[in-house]
Design a protein around this motif. Sequence first.
Motif, PDB file in Angstrom:
ATOM      1  N   ALA A   1      -7.540   2.513  -0.520  1.00  0.00           N
ATOM      2  CA  ALA A   1      -6.319   2.204   0.220  1.00  0.00           C
ATOM      3  C   ALA A   1      -5.642   1.033  -0.460  1.00  0.00           C
ATOM      4  N   GLY A   2      -4.318   1.110  -0.587  1.00  0.00           N
ATOM      5  CA  GLY A   2      -3.592   0.158  -1.409  1.00  0.00           C
ATOM      6  C   GLY A   2      -3.060  -1.058  -0.700  1.00  0.00           C
ATOM      7  N   GLY A   3      -1.972  -1.588  -1.250  1.00  0.00           N
ATOM      8  CA  GLY A   3      -1.504  -2.920  -0.896  1.00  0.00           C
ATOM      9  C   GLY A   3      -0.627  -3.039   0.316  1.00  0.00           C
ATOM     10  N   TYR A   4      -0.254  -1.922   0.954  1.00  0.00           N
ATOM     11  CA  TYR A   4       0.492  -2.037   2.197  1.00  0.00           C
ATOM     12  C   TYR A   4      -0.498  -2.429   3.293  1.00  0.00           C
ATOM     13  N   SER A   5      -1.175  -3.521   3.095  1.00  0.00           N
ATOM     14  CA  SER A   5      -2.257  -3.962   3.976  1.00  0.00           C
ATOM     15  C   SER A   5      -2.427  -5.466   3.835  1.00  0.00           C
ATOM     16  N   THR A   6      -3.169  -6.054   4.740  1.00  0.00           N
ATOM     17  CA  THR A   6      -3.275  -7.515   4.764  1.00  0.00           C
ATOM     18  C   THR A   6      -4.446  -8.075   3.973  1.00  0.00           C
TER      19      THR A   6
ATOM     20  N   TRP B   1       3.647  14.667  -6.547  1.00  0.00           N
ATOM     21  CA  TRP B   1       2.803  14.703  -7.737  1.00  0.00           C
ATOM     22  C   TRP B   1       1.483  15.413  -7.467  1.00  0.00           C
ATOM     23  N   GLY B   2       1.465  16.273  -6.477  1.00  0.00           N
ATOM     24  CA  GLY B   2       0.245  16.987  -6.144  1.00  0.00           C
ATOM     25  C   GLY B   2      -0.346  16.505  -4.831  1.00  0.00           C
ATOM     26  N   PRO B   3      -1.449  17.135  -4.400  1.00  0.00           N
ATOM     27  CA  PRO B   3      -2.049  16.807  -3.106  1.00  0.00           C
ATOM     28  C   PRO B   3      -2.493  15.342  -3.037  1.00  0.00           C
ATOM     29  N   ALA B   4      -2.293  14.750  -1.871  1.00  0.00           N
ATOM     30  CA  ALA B   4      -2.753  13.382  -1.614  1.00  0.00           C
ATOM     31  C   ALA B   4      -3.718  13.404  -0.429  1.00  0.00           C
ATOM     32  N   THR B   5      -4.519  12.357  -0.330  1.00  0.00           N
ATOM     33  CA  THR B   5      -5.452  12.226   0.787  1.00  0.00           C
ATOM     34  C   THR B   5      -4.793  11.409   1.883  1.00  0.00           C
ATOM     35  N   TYR B   6      -4.606  12.020   3.044  1.00  0.00           N
ATOM     36  CA  TYR B   6      -3.961  11.348   4.166  1.00  0.00           C
ATOM     37  C   TYR B   6      -4.985  11.060   5.260  1.00  0.00           C
ATOM     38  N   PRO B   7      -4.760  10.032   6.093  1.00  0.00           N
ATOM     39  CA  PRO B   7      -3.647   9.085   6.015  1.00  0.00           C
ATOM     40  C   PRO B   7      -3.727   8.247   4.741  1.00  0.00           C
ATOM     41  N   LEU B   8      -2.562   7.956   4.177  1.00  0.00           N
ATOM     42  CA  LEU B   8      -2.466   7.286   2.884  1.00  0.00           C
ATOM     43  C   LEU B   8      -1.839   5.910   3.053  1.00  0.00           C
ATOM     44  N   VAL B   9      -2.512   4.903   2.486  1.00  0.00           N
ATOM     45  CA  VAL B   9      -1.964   3.547   2.415  1.00  0.00           C
ATOM     46  C   VAL B   9      -1.640   3.272   0.953  1.00  0.00           C
TER      47      VAL B   9
ATOM     48  N   PRO C   1     -14.634  -6.572   7.110  1.00  0.00           N
ATOM     49  CA  PRO C   1     -13.282  -7.090   7.320  1.00  0.00           C
ATOM     50  C   PRO C   1     -12.333  -5.969   7.728  1.00  0.00           C
ATOM     51  N   HIS C   2     -11.431  -6.267   8.614  1.00  0.00           N
ATOM     52  CA  HIS C   2     -10.404  -5.316   9.015  1.00  0.00           C
ATOM     53  C   HIS C   2      -9.055  -5.783   8.473  1.00  0.00           C
ATOM     54  N   ALA C   3      -8.205  -4.813   8.160  1.00  0.00           N
ATOM     55  CA  ALA C   3      -6.868  -5.133   7.656  1.00  0.00           C
ATOM     56  C   ALA C   3      -5.827  -4.361   8.460  1.00  0.00           C
ATOM     57  N   LEU C   4      -4.744  -5.038   8.798  1.00  0.00           N
ATOM     58  CA  LEU C   4      -3.580  -4.329   9.311  1.00  0.00           C
ATOM     59  C   LEU C   4      -2.903  -3.657   8.124  1.00  0.00           C
ATOM     60  N   ALA C   5      -2.399  -2.452   8.344  1.00  0.00           N
ATOM     61  CA  ALA C   5      -1.837  -1.695   7.230  1.00  0.00           C
ATOM     62  C   ALA C   5      -0.742  -0.763   7.741  1.00  0.00           C
ATOM     63  N   TYR C   6       0.024  -0.235   6.793  1.00  0.00           N
ATOM     64  CA  TYR C   6       0.988   0.816   7.097  1.00  0.00           C
ATOM     65  C   TYR C   6       0.569   2.060   6.333  1.00  0.00           C
ATOM     66  N   ALA C   7       0.409   3.166   7.064  1.00  0.00           N
ATOM     67  CA  ALA C   7      -0.068   4.416   6.485  1.00  0.00           C
ATOM     68  C   ALA C   7       0.899   5.542   6.830  1.00  0.00           C
ATOM     69  N   ILE C   8       0.877   6.575   5.992  1.00  0.00           N
ATOM     70  CA  ILE C   8       1.655   7.792   6.234  1.00  0.00           C
ATOM     71  C   ILE C   8       0.671   8.931   6.394  1.00  0.00           C
TER      72      ILE C   8
END
Length: 348
Positions: free
Chosen positions: A129-134, A52-60, A2-9
């Motif tokens: 990857a979190g909830g900024y997605s479909t 809050w410390g290093p994050a893994t990007y791109p991040l959703v 499945p593919h999801a549209l999402a917003y990532a930074i």
Amino acid sequence: MPHALAYAIDGPTGRFSRTTIERREPGPTEVLFDVTHAGICHSDIHTARGEWGPATYPLVPGHELAGVVREVGAQVTKFSVGDRVGVGCFVDSCGTCDSCRAGEEQFCDGPGGTVWTYNATGRDGLPTAGGYSTCITVEQDYVCSIPDAIELANAAPLLCAGITMYSPLKRWGAGPGKRVAIVGMGGLGHMGVQIAAAMGAEVAVISQTRSKEADGRRFGASEYHAISEPGTLRSLRKRFDLIVSTVSGAQDLNGLIGCLRTGGALVDVGLPEHPVTLSLSGLVGQRRVLAGSQIGGIAETQEMLDFCAEHGLAAEIELIGGEDINDAYDRVVASDVRYRFVIDTSTF
């Protein structure tokens, strides 16, 4: 897959943009659901901006998810296609350690520990990857049922803000005959006032100013106090059985401790970014307690959702589209939201 549209930074100083991500096919005991709404929590901002410390990007980001089940694995027994469901701050844990067996999966200390909804490593070995997605695929044991009485958009913030307040209020005995103060009237605080009042406690708000006093009283507070007014904390000495602080910025912990009755508890859920100064004499001299609290386990989160439905409680929100996320982050930092931004993923 499945593919999801999402917003990532793409980095701590970046901006959100639309993208496409893959979700795994649901395994035998997993649920794939369409995310209709996702709340924006201040912890999303701290993580996305590397505070809050290093994050893994791109991040959703996004750990306040509400939606509808699209597909279930062959061995799923808890949910069916079309069910209204939600997911909070974590999506997996070991399931066998003492914390998991006690229903406190958020404190999992087994191999891999608690698997957070984003910025962690999932059971498939890939970054979560979190909830900024479909849509999202989650093991059924980490999914909650959203009662019909709560609109999905208003339910989403309950998966973090709601349980973050419900858990300490329940643990420390908010109820009839108890005086409870909620410090801060933001996304967390406005839920804390509602929940504490529904539990039967006498509720006060302690805020920086009186700008939200009308709302605080509408949510169930019988008192409203402004720290910006000289002498406020002195006037409240030895008044409360329980104080829950939602403030993540600088605060006068010693002054708040002084507002507790003998044996009272001050519980922090705001996680201040910088160290705080504390005088232990205020605790020792009156047998007071200083405690911290996080979210809650899956069973307690479901209990909270059912409690909110029974008492007609829900988050008060501002609904936004995906293209508004960058602006919403700045507004949250500026405390310019009443009281939770929720993303409508149909805008993706």
